[in-house]
Every structure is written in structure tokens, then in C-alpha cells.
Design an enzyme around this catalytic site. Structure first.
Site, short mmCIF file in Angstrom:
data_model
loop_
_atom_site.label_atom_id
_atom_site.label_comp_id
_atom_site.label_asym_id
_atom_site.label_seq_id
_atom_site.Cartn_x
_atom_site.Cartn_y
_atom_site.Cartn_z
N HIS A 256 5.46 44.03 27.96
CA HIS A 256 6.68 43.53 27.32
C HIS A 256 7.63 42.91 28.35
O HIS A 256 8.85 43.03 28.25
CB HIS A 256 7.38 44.67 26.58
CG HIS A 256 8.06 44.26 25.31
ND1 HIS A 256 7.54 44.51 24.08
CD2 HIS A 256 9.21 43.62 25.08
CE1 HIS A 256 8.35 44.07 23.14
NE2 HIS A 256 9.38 43.50 23.72
N GLY A 310 7.06 33.45 29.09
CA GLY A 310 8.27 33.74 28.33
C GLY A 310 9.52 33.17 28.95
O GLY A 310 9.98 32.08 28.60
N ARG A 311 10.11 33.87 29.91
CA ARG A 311 11.41 33.50 30.45
C ARG A 311 11.48 32.05 30.93
O ARG A 311 12.49 31.37 30.68
CB ARG A 311 11.80 34.46 31.58
CG ARG A 311 12.06 35.90 31.09
CD ARG A 311 12.29 36.84 32.26
NE ARG A 311 12.63 38.20 31.87
CZ ARG A 311 11.76 39.21 31.74
NH1 ARG A 311 10.46 38.99 31.97
NH2 ARG A 311 12.16 40.42 31.38
#
Length: 362
Positions: A256, A310-311
Site C-alpha cells: 500500500h 502511484g505518487r
């Protein structure tokens, strides 16, 4: 000249985003050991280039669950893209399509599933958390299938939200003008309120996430859709084998993004045991710490079919909307193709463990 690496785009995004939004995007849980470990693991590998190989026509394409990607990258599921850009997920979808990348839209997207699908020109999956309200889950699955989403990704490492200290210090709550528009406002109310020392995200999860989820519950979801089912949050061989036994179509090795159990294995460290536990026809994706094209090559050499990013996507979205996301994905593709050529491995299929060695230590 724009930034030459995703790290340059990161610096630009940090300079312009409000501090509490930056912390929400960038933060991990507790002491952020796992967050840091996701990046540090990539530095433990050296590359073993082969020479006198024809690399005049390197390809970065892969096939994943029946869809061809022009590069082995998917945009990881992340909530509330409109926190950083007014167009939110529709801008992200346009960029993913231009790059030939997968987009995994989050259950807490700030644009409707139908709008995201209309903007998408490439493969599109929907991520789910297991909510206490199964009728809400069933309705989302039905809408996704009708809109043209081609797979479901169930996040399985979040029976509750990790203790994200940056959000607690900031008393973070989702601004009222930004909503998870695919869910009833009453269901999402807690996300919009927080006091000092609390987090609207964590409060909402305590109210709405079902911590009783078990392997046997996957049958309920299977009965309600024809879409492939992907599990995100697998870090052990034991759970990988159970996933295969329960008929899932792919797994994502993920912690995550370091936002759940601090001290959990870095994703890249867990990847080899998960790959070894699964039949070769069951795809494994890696999520966590990917920042360069070389990182992609390392993950694929260790057995991943593709990676999720993601980021960096939110950095691009914050600094340039759809064009900014396309820039991030374009840099990753250029770096990955360059790495393949200099490694003497002209396609992703040519990557295996012989491309890697432990980084030498003194």
C-alpha cells in the site's frame, strides 16, 4: 526545458501543493520505514548487461489479462485526483491512453466511473475496498462492467487504515468541494471532518470498511461479475497460493505504498517469493517504490509482468494536468527502453533473474 526525470517533476509538485495535500499524498504510516524501504530495495540490485545483441528495435510492450500495453506500467489506484487538478481522473485517463498504459481507477475517485471511461482510450480497471455495505459494492461492480471497465482490483491489505502520522498531525480531511462522487455522500461524510490529532480518512475507514473479510467472501464477488479479479496487497507465498486456489486472475505485490503496516516487507523484497509460489500463467504485478525505467526493468527481471506507479502520476497531474501525467509516463517509457537496449535485453520477455546481481558491498 522541462524536468528530465520524475524526480524533477516531484520537486515542482512539492513547491506548488499545499503542505497538508502533499503530506496526504506522500506520507506513509508510523515511522515510514516501509515507505523508505520500497525505494531502498531497488538499490540492492546491480544490472548484468549482455553485449553484441541486436537492440535496434527494442519493444516495451506487454500483454496483461488480454490487453496489450505499450509499456508494462499501470497507474495505481489512488483517491481524489481532483485534490491536485480540476479535471482529476479524466485527465489521468486521457494521459494513460496516450501512453498505452493501464489505468486503475480508485473506488474513491473524484470523477464518475462513466466520465473516466469516456475519457479512457486504453485498458481500465476499477479498484475496490470491501465495504460493510455489500449492496454498494454490487452496484459499483455493475456500473463498472456497463461502462467498459475490464477488470476489478480488490485491495486486501486494509481492514483498517494505517496510522498515518502526517495526516493526524494535520487533522487532514477531504475538502468539501472534492468528493468521492461514485458513492452516496452520506457514506463518505466522515472523510470531510477531522479535528487536530485525527484523520477523516481513518475515521471513514473505521465506519465503512469491513474488517471481517475472508477468503471465502471472494465467491460472493465472483458471483456478481464476469470481470477478472485481481488482488492487491499480497506480500507472502502463503497468501499467493491461497489466491491461486481461490481462482483470482492476477495478484499485486504491494504494501500500500508504505501506508498500512509499517515494518512490512518492501514490495520488491516480497516479489520473488510470491512469483515462485504461483503458476507462471498467473500474472504478478509490483506496486511500491517504482520511480525510474530501470526500476521497471528490475521488477520485471524478478518476475513481475508489469508495475503500478502511484505518487509520480499525481506529481505530473499537479504540475501539468493530463500533459504532466503523459510526461511522467513518457519519461518512464524512455528510461525503460534505454535500459533494455543497454542491458542487451530488447524486450520485456528477455528480462529474467540473470539480468541482475546483488549490488557489491565493501
Amino acid at each position: 526545458m522541462g524536468p528530465l526525470t520524475p524526480a524533477g517533476i516531484e520537486r515542482a509538485a512539492r513547491a506548488q501543493l499545499p503542505a497538508e495535500i502533499w503530506d496526504f499524498i506522500e506520507g506513509g504510516s508510523e515511522a515510514e520505514r516501509t515507505l523508505a524501504g520500497n525505494r531502498e530495495m531497488f538499490a540492492r540490485y546491480a544490472l548484468r548487461p549482455r553485449t553484441l545483441v541486436d537492440v535496434s528495435g527494442c519493444s516495451t510492450a506487454v500483454t496483461l489479462l488480454g490487453s496489450e500495453l505499450r509499456l508494462p506500467v499501470g497507474i495505481a489506484p489512488m483517491a481524489y485526483h481532483r485534490l491536485v487538478d480540476p479535471d482529476g481522473e479524466t485527465a489521468t485517463a486521457r494521459a494513460a491512453g496516450r501512453a498505452g498504459a493501464l489505468l486503475v481507477a480508485g473506488i474513491f475517485a473524484s470523477r464518475s466511473l462513466e466520465a473516466i471511461a469516456a475519457a479512457a482510450t486504453g485498458p481500465l480497471w476499477l479498484q475496490l475496498y470491501w465495504l460493510r455495505r455489500r449492496d454498494v459494492l454490487a452496484a459499483l461492480v455493475e456500473r463498472a462492467e456497463a461502462a467498459g471497465f475490464t477488470a476489478l482490483m480488490l485491495t486486501v491489505d486494509a481492514p483498517r487504515i494505517g496510522r498515518r502520522l502526517r495526516d493526524l498531525r494535520n487533522g487532514f480531511a477531504v475538502p468539501p468541494q472534492i468528493r468521492a462522487v461514485n458513492l452516496d455522500p452520506e457514506l463518505m461524510a466522515a472523510t470531510h471532518r477531522a479535528d487536530a490529532g485525527s484523520s477523516g480518512i481513518a475515521d471513514h475507514a473505521r465506519e465503512q470498511f469491513d474488517p471481517t473479510l475472508r477468503w471465502s467472501d471472494l465467491a460472493w464477488l465472483r458471483e456478481r461479475t464476469r470481470l477478472p479479479l485481481v488482488l492487491k496487497g499480497i506480500l507472502t507465498a502463503e497468501d499467493a497460493r491461497l489466491a491461486a486456489e481461490h481462482g483470482v486472475d492476477a495478484v499485486v505485490v504491494s504494501n500500500h505504498g508504505g501506508r498500512q503496516l509499517d515494518g512490512a516487507l518492501p514490495a520488491l523484497a516480497a516479489l520473488p517469493e510470491v512469483v515462485a509460489a504461483l503458476p507462471p500463467e498467473l500474472p504478478v504485478l509490483l506496486d511500491g517504490g517504482v520511480r525510474t525505467g530501470t526500476d521497471i526493468a528490475v521488477a520485471l527481471a524478478l518476475g513481475a509482468r508489469a508495475v503500478l506507479v502511484g505518487r509520480p502520476v499525481l506529481w505530473g497531474l499537479a504540475t501539468g494536468g493530463a500533459d504532466g501525467v503523459a510526461r511522467v509516463l513518457g519519461l518512464l517509457r524512455e528510461e525503460f527502453e534505454h535500459t533494455l537496449a543497454l542491458l542487451g535485453r530488447p524486450t520485456p520477455a528477455d528480462l529474467d533473474s540473470t539480468a541482475l546481481a546483488p549490488w557489491p558491498t565493501a
